[in-house]
Design a protein around this motif. Structure first.
Motif, PDB file in Angstrom:
ATOM      1  N   ALA A   9       0.836  -1.193   0.000  1.00  0.00           N
ATOM      2  CA  ALA A   9       0.000   0.000   0.000  1.00  0.00           C
ATOM      3  C   ALA A   9       0.869   1.240   0.000  1.00  0.00           C
ATOM      4  O   ALA A   9       1.812   1.360   0.746  1.00  0.00           O
ATOM      5  CB  ALA A   9      -0.906  -0.002   1.228  1.00  0.00           C
ATOM      6  N   CYS A  10       0.543   2.189  -0.856  1.00  0.00           N
ATOM      7  CA  CYS A  10       1.313   3.425  -0.991  1.00  0.00           C
ATOM      8  C   CYS A  10       0.360   4.590  -1.071  1.00  0.00           C
ATOM      9  O   CYS A  10       0.387   5.361  -2.019  1.00  0.00           O
ATOM     10  CB  CYS A  10       2.210   3.383  -2.219  1.00  0.00           C
ATOM     11  N   GLN A  11      -0.529   4.737  -0.102  1.00  0.00           N
ATOM     12  CA  GLN A  11      -1.552   5.743  -0.168  1.00  0.00           C
ATOM     13  C   GLN A  11      -1.183   7.014   0.565  1.00  0.00           C
ATOM     14  O   GLN A  11      -1.896   7.997   0.498  1.00  0.00           O
ATOM     15  CB  GLN A  11      -2.861   5.187   0.409  1.00  0.00           C
ATOM     16  N   ALA A  12      -0.068   7.025   1.276  1.00  0.00           N
ATOM     17  CA  ALA A  12       0.312   8.225   2.011  1.00  0.00           C
ATOM     18  C   ALA A  12       0.785   9.299   1.063  1.00  0.00           C
ATOM     19  O   ALA A  12       1.261   9.036  -0.033  1.00  0.00           O
ATOM     20  CB  ALA A  12       1.424   7.902   3.013  1.00  0.00           C
ATOM     21  N   ALA A  13       0.653  10.536   1.501  1.00  0.00           N
ATOM     22  CA  ALA A  13       1.153  11.645   0.693  1.00  0.00           C
ATOM     23  C   ALA A  13       2.660  11.546   0.557  1.00  0.00           C
ATOM     24  O   ALA A  13       3.338  10.948   1.376  1.00  0.00           O
ATOM     25  CB  ALA A  13       0.778  12.979   1.327  1.00  0.00           C
ATOM     26  N   SER A  14       3.204  12.147  -0.494  1.00  0.00           N
ATOM     27  CA  SER A  14       4.628  12.009  -0.751  1.00  0.00           C
ATOM     28  C   SER A  14       5.295  13.362  -0.713  1.00  0.00           C
ATOM     29  O   SER A  14       4.658  14.391  -0.686  1.00  0.00           O
ATOM     30  CB  SER A  14       4.837  11.377  -2.136  1.00  0.00           C
ATOM     31  N   ALA A  15       6.612  13.318  -0.738  1.00  0.00           N
ATOM     32  CA  ALA A  15       7.358  14.569  -0.783  1.00  0.00           C
ATOM     33  C   ALA A  15       7.384  15.144  -2.189  1.00  0.00           C
ATOM     34  O   ALA A  15       7.860  16.237  -2.389  1.00  0.00           O
ATOM     35  CB  ALA A  15       8.787  14.335  -0.296  1.00  0.00           C
ATOM     36  N   HIS A  16       6.898  14.422  -3.183  1.00  0.00           N
ATOM     37  CA  HIS A  16       6.751  14.925  -4.531  1.00  0.00           C
ATOM     38  C   HIS A  16       5.290  15.251  -4.771  1.00  0.00           C
ATOM     39  O   HIS A  16       4.397  14.551  -4.303  1.00  0.00           O
ATOM     40  CB  HIS A  16       7.215  13.880  -5.552  1.00  0.00           C
ATOM     41  N   ALA A  17       5.038  16.324  -5.532  1.00  0.00           N
ATOM     42  CA  ALA A  17       3.675  16.685  -5.896  1.00  0.00           C
ATOM     43  C   ALA A  17       3.297  15.923  -7.154  1.00  0.00           C
ATOM     44  O   ALA A  17       3.862  16.158  -8.227  1.00  0.00           O
ATOM     45  CB  ALA A  17       3.591  18.195  -6.117  1.00  0.00           C
ATOM     46  N   PHE A  18       2.352  14.988  -7.048  1.00  0.00           N
ATOM     47  CA  PHE A  18       1.941  14.189  -8.189  1.00  0.00           C
ATOM     48  C   PHE A  18       0.743  14.837  -8.875  1.00  0.00           C
ATOM     49  O   PHE A  18      -0.150  15.391  -8.231  1.00  0.00           O
ATOM     50  CB  PHE A  18       1.581  12.772  -7.748  1.00  0.00           C
ATOM     51  N   LEU A  19       0.716  14.742 -10.183  1.00  0.00           N
ATOM     52  CA  LEU A  19      -0.371  15.311 -10.971  1.00  0.00           C
ATOM     53  C   LEU A  19      -1.614  14.440 -10.831  1.00  0.00           C
ATOM     54  O   LEU A  19      -1.587  13.241 -11.126  1.00  0.00           O
ATOM     55  CB  LEU A  19       0.041  15.408 -12.444  1.00  0.00           C
ATOM     56  N   LEU A  20      -2.712  15.049 -10.387  1.00  0.00           N
ATOM     57  CA  LEU A  20      -3.984  14.332 -10.273  1.00  0.00           C
ATOM     58  C   LEU A  20      -4.771  14.385 -11.578  1.00  0.00           C
ATOM     59  O   LEU A  20      -5.308  13.375 -12.026  1.00  0.00           O
ATOM     60  CB  LEU A  20      -4.820  14.924  -9.135  1.00  0.00           C
ATOM     61  N   ARG A  21      -4.871  15.541 -12.188  1.00  0.00           N
ATOM     62  CA  ARG A  21      -5.612  15.704 -13.436  1.00  0.00           C
ATOM     63  C   ARG A  21      -5.147  16.974 -14.129  1.00  0.00           C
ATOM     64  O   ARG A  21      -4.504  17.831 -13.525  1.00  0.00           O
ATOM     65  CB  ARG A  21      -7.117  15.766 -13.171  1.00  0.00           C
ATOM     66  N   SER A  22      -5.500  17.076 -15.389  1.00  0.00           N
ATOM     67  CA  SER A  22      -5.147  18.254 -16.173  1.00  0.00           C
ATOM     68  C   SER A  22      -6.296  18.620 -17.090  1.00  0.00           C
ATOM     69  O   SER A  22      -7.104  17.766 -17.469  1.00  0.00           O
ATOM     70  CB  SER A  22      -3.881  17.997 -17.007  1.00  0.00           C
ATOM     71  N   THR A  23      -6.360  19.901 -17.429  1.00  0.00           N
ATOM     72  CA  THR A  23      -7.324  20.405 -18.406  1.00  0.00           C
ATOM     73  C   THR A  23      -6.547  21.241 -19.419  1.00  0.00           C
ATOM     74  O   THR A  23      -6.023  22.290 -19.047  1.00  0.00           O
ATOM     75  CB  THR A  23      -8.415  21.266 -17.739  1.00  0.00           C
ATOM     76  N   PRO A  24      -6.414  20.754 -20.676  1.00  0.00           N
ATOM     77  CA  PRO A  24      -6.979  19.543 -21.275  1.00  0.00           C
ATOM     78  C   PRO A  24      -6.402  18.263 -20.663  1.00  0.00           C
ATOM     79  O   PRO A  24      -5.273  18.262 -20.168  1.00  0.00           O
ATOM     80  CB  PRO A  24      -6.577  19.655 -22.743  1.00  0.00           C
ATOM     81  N   ALA A  25      -7.178  17.183 -20.730  1.00  0.00           N
ATOM     82  CA  ALA A  25      -6.742  15.916 -20.173  1.00  0.00           C
ATOM     83  C   ALA A  25      -5.684  15.280 -21.070  1.00  0.00           C
ATOM     84  O   ALA A  25      -5.644  15.517 -22.282  1.00  0.00           O
ATOM     85  CB  ALA A  25      -7.933  14.980 -20.017  1.00  0.00           C
ATOM     86  N   ASP A  26      -4.836  14.500 -20.471  1.00  0.00           N
ATOM     87  CA  ASP A  26      -3.798  13.809 -21.220  1.00  0.00           C
ATOM     88  C   ASP A  26      -4.440  12.821 -22.195  1.00  0.00           C
ATOM     89  O   ASP A  26      -5.287  12.011 -21.823  1.00  0.00           O
ATOM     90  CB  ASP A  26      -2.875  13.067 -20.255  1.00  0.00           C
ATOM     91  N   GLY A  27      -4.050  12.906 -23.479  1.00  0.00           N
ATOM     92  CA  GLY A  27      -4.582  12.008 -24.492  1.00  0.00           C
ATOM     93  C   GLY A  27      -5.919  12.427 -25.066  1.00  0.00           C
ATOM     94  O   GLY A  27      -6.525  11.664 -25.825  1.00  0.00           O
ATOM     95  N   SER A  28      -6.375  13.628 -24.752  1.00  0.00           N
ATOM     96  CA  SER A  28      -7.695  14.065 -25.220  1.00  0.00           C
ATOM     97  C   SER A  28      -7.604  14.669 -26.609  1.00  0.00           C
ATOM     98  O   SER A  28      -6.550  15.117 -27.060  1.00  0.00           O
ATOM     99  CB  SER A  28      -8.284  15.086 -24.246  1.00  0.00           C
ATOM    100  N   THR A  38      -4.704  23.866 -17.073  1.00  0.00           N
ATOM    101  CA  THR A  38      -4.745  23.820 -15.614  1.00  0.00           C
ATOM    102  C   THR A  38      -4.228  22.470 -15.144  1.00  0.00           C
ATOM    103  O   THR A  38      -4.759  21.420 -15.542  1.00  0.00           O
ATOM    104  CB  THR A  38      -6.172  24.033 -15.088  1.00  0.00           C
ATOM    105  N   LEU A  39      -3.187  22.474 -14.330  1.00  0.00           N
ATOM    106  CA  LEU A  39      -2.606  21.260 -13.759  1.00  0.00           C
ATOM    107  C   LEU A  39      -2.949  21.217 -12.273  1.00  0.00           C
ATOM    108  O   LEU A  39      -2.647  22.164 -11.539  1.00  0.00           O
ATOM    109  CB  LEU A  39      -1.088  21.242 -13.944  1.00  0.00           C
ATOM    110  N   THR A  40      -3.593  20.137 -11.834  1.00  0.00           N
ATOM    111  CA  THR A  40      -4.013  19.994 -10.439  1.00  0.00           C
ATOM    112  C   THR A  40      -3.188  18.897  -9.779  1.00  0.00           C
ATOM    113  O   THR A  40      -3.166  17.755 -10.266  1.00  0.00           O
ATOM    114  CB  THR A  40      -5.510  19.648 -10.346  1.00  0.00           C
ATOM    115  N   PHE A  41      -2.533  19.233  -8.661  1.00  0.00           N
ATOM    116  CA  PHE A  41      -1.635  18.303  -7.980  1.00  0.00           C
ATOM    117  C   PHE A  41      -2.233  17.851  -6.655  1.00  0.00           C
ATOM    118  O   PHE A  41      -3.203  18.436  -6.150  1.00  0.00           O
ATOM    119  CB  PHE A  41      -0.270  18.965  -7.757  1.00  0.00           C
TER     120      PHE A  41
END
Length: 464
Positions: A9-28, A38-41
């Motif tokens: 399990a790796c559900q804890a927050a990390s010291a790196h900011a991971f990308l949750l979603r983007s607008t436009p979405a990847d592959g759209s 817009t990049l949301t971390f």
């Protein structure tokens, strides 16, 4: 096909900011050109330190944004969303490469979002091998970890090996003085390396901001204070008139404190389970460093014994080093597996990401050094007349493998862990069922598992 066996399990927050979603979405694929992205971390990032480079399909740069030259972006505003305005875009395929720094400890994360305007986007095959960690940064961390290992190795020899191996009080006293000199010199070198590490981590223009407003700066000050005190204590220990035990205990506390500051600025330094994760990493670094540092110092002593001569015999030290080394190997193995489960999301991530592949190199190096150390220990116990030359070669090979492991650890410390939303297992698909009646025939078609990749189509025809 993706291998989805979880490592842990790796559900804890990390010291790196991971990308949750983007607008436009990847592959759209978009019918109209977007005016912004817009990049949301998953955590706050330093907005002024973020950068985005937009390229067209032929690789030409359409837009490049980033921190202003000569300005400090460390103390600026922070938030989970980075918004970048676009110029007028024509039809075509575009890729936006982004880079951000975590507002918590300034760790950097990079990634790419691709989209198409006015034409169908054709996704390329999945490739999670992100660019390798910067060579210069990895080398700096390697030197830093090697210095810490030598400090821990000197303490290991002083506490567990010297009392069990040298019967002569004069030889023991001479070796302890040598080890205190090693502590004094290496602690001084670590002070200088700490400055290099800070400049490499945040840049020259951001040093003041990091020291005054970032957790990384406070941990760096704690680290430097620990090494400075260790150097001063070692100088006093060389000139001491009283018992050596208080000096040794104080040195252990100071070095572990500095090592704790280094662990606190690592990938596992944040999250809901931060105390447990930091304790796990501190134990791993302590035992791994003590093993590697002691092996390197024993190799140095062997070389000096063959070339210049030393005031003690190295062979008894090697014989007594077997048991502490075995203990270190056991602890490093257990804690290493636990840390890998935190840093690597799955077997798939281990095999396909740059971080995972470097981790495999580190594991192989540790395994090799452990087997070489076992071979040397067996030879010492079976034959008390083993030549210094053969012992030197065995310890040299073990030390070389440990240096490779330290180099891999240095690269991992500046790389991006193979976890986060990009490595989340795909959601299970649901079978698609279609039924139709044609006269007295009932036809059913089932598509399963109905996900990206191979699926099966089953057609059933029944007469009613």
């Amino acid at each position: 096909r993706a291998i989805r066996t979880d490592l842990g399990a790796c559900q804890a927050a990390s010291a790196h900011a991971f990308l949750l979603r983007s607008t436009p979405a990847d592959g759209s694929t978009l019918g109209q050109a977007p005016t912004s992205m817009t990049l949301t971390f998953d955590e706050d990032v330093l907005l002024q330190a973020g950068s985005v480079t937009l390229r067209s399909a032929d690789g030409s740069v359409v837009l490049r944004t980033g921190p202003r030259s000569g300005s400090s972006a460390i103390s600026g505003a922070a938030g989970p969303k980075l918004v970048v305005g676009f110029p007028t875009l024509g039809n075509g395929i575009y890729s936006a490469t982004w880079s951000v720094r975590s507002a918590d400890d300034l760790h950097q994360t990079t990634g790419t979002v691709s989209f198409a305007v006015g034409k169908t986007y054709r996704a390329h095959a999945l490739d999670r091998r992100e660019p390798p960690p910067p060579l210069l940064s990895s080398g700096i961390r390697w030197l830093d970890l090697t210095g810490v290992a030598l400090l821990l190795g000197a303490l290991l020899l002083m506490v567990t090996v010297v009392p069990r191996s040298l019967t002569s009080a004069v030889e023991a006293a001479g070796l302890r003085t040598t080890l205190w000199r090693v502590l004094m010199v290496i602690a001084g070198v670590e002070l200088l390396l700490g400055i290099v590490v800070l400049f490499d981590s945040v840049g020259v223009t951001n040093v003041v901001g990091a020291l005054t407003s970032a957790r990384l700066g406070r941990l760096w000050l704690l680290r430097e204070a620990g090494f400075a005190a260790t150097a001063a204590l070692s100088f006093q220990a060389i000139r001491r008139r009283g018992p050596a035990r208080p000096y040794t205990i104080t040195a252990i506390v100071l070095i572990l404190g500095a090592l704790g500051a280094i662990a606190g600025s690592s990938h596992v330094g944040v999250g809901a389970d931060r105390p447990l994760a930091l304790l796990l990493l501190l134990v791993h670094l302590s035992f791994a460093g003590a093993w590697a540092g002691a092996a390197l110092l024993l190799l140095l002593f062997l070389v000096l014994e063959r070339t210049r001569g030393v005031g003690f015999t190295v062979r008894p030290l090697l014989r007594s080093f077997g048991a502490p080394a075995a203990c270190c190997v056991a602890v490093v193995s257990v804690t290493g597996v636990a840390l890998a489960a935190r840093q690597v999301a799955s077997i798939d991530a281990l095999l396909t990401s740059t971080y995972g592949q470097i981790l495999i190199v580190k594991v192989l190096a540790v395994l090799t050094s452990g087997l070489l150390g076992l071979r040397t220990t067996i030879r010492l116990r079976r034959s008390r007349s083993a030549g210094i030359g053969s012992l030197s070669r065995g310890i040299a090979l073990e030390s070389a493998a440990l240096l490779v492991a330290l180099a891999a650890a240095g690269a991992l410390s500046v790389g991006t862990p193979a976890r986060g939303p990009a490595f989340a297992p795909p959601s299970p698909g649901r079978p698609s069922l279609v039924s139709a009646q044609l006269g007295d025939l009932l036809e059913s078609a089932v598509l399963a598992p109905n996900t990206v990749g191979q699926s099966w189509l089953r057609v059933d025809v029944s007469q009613t």
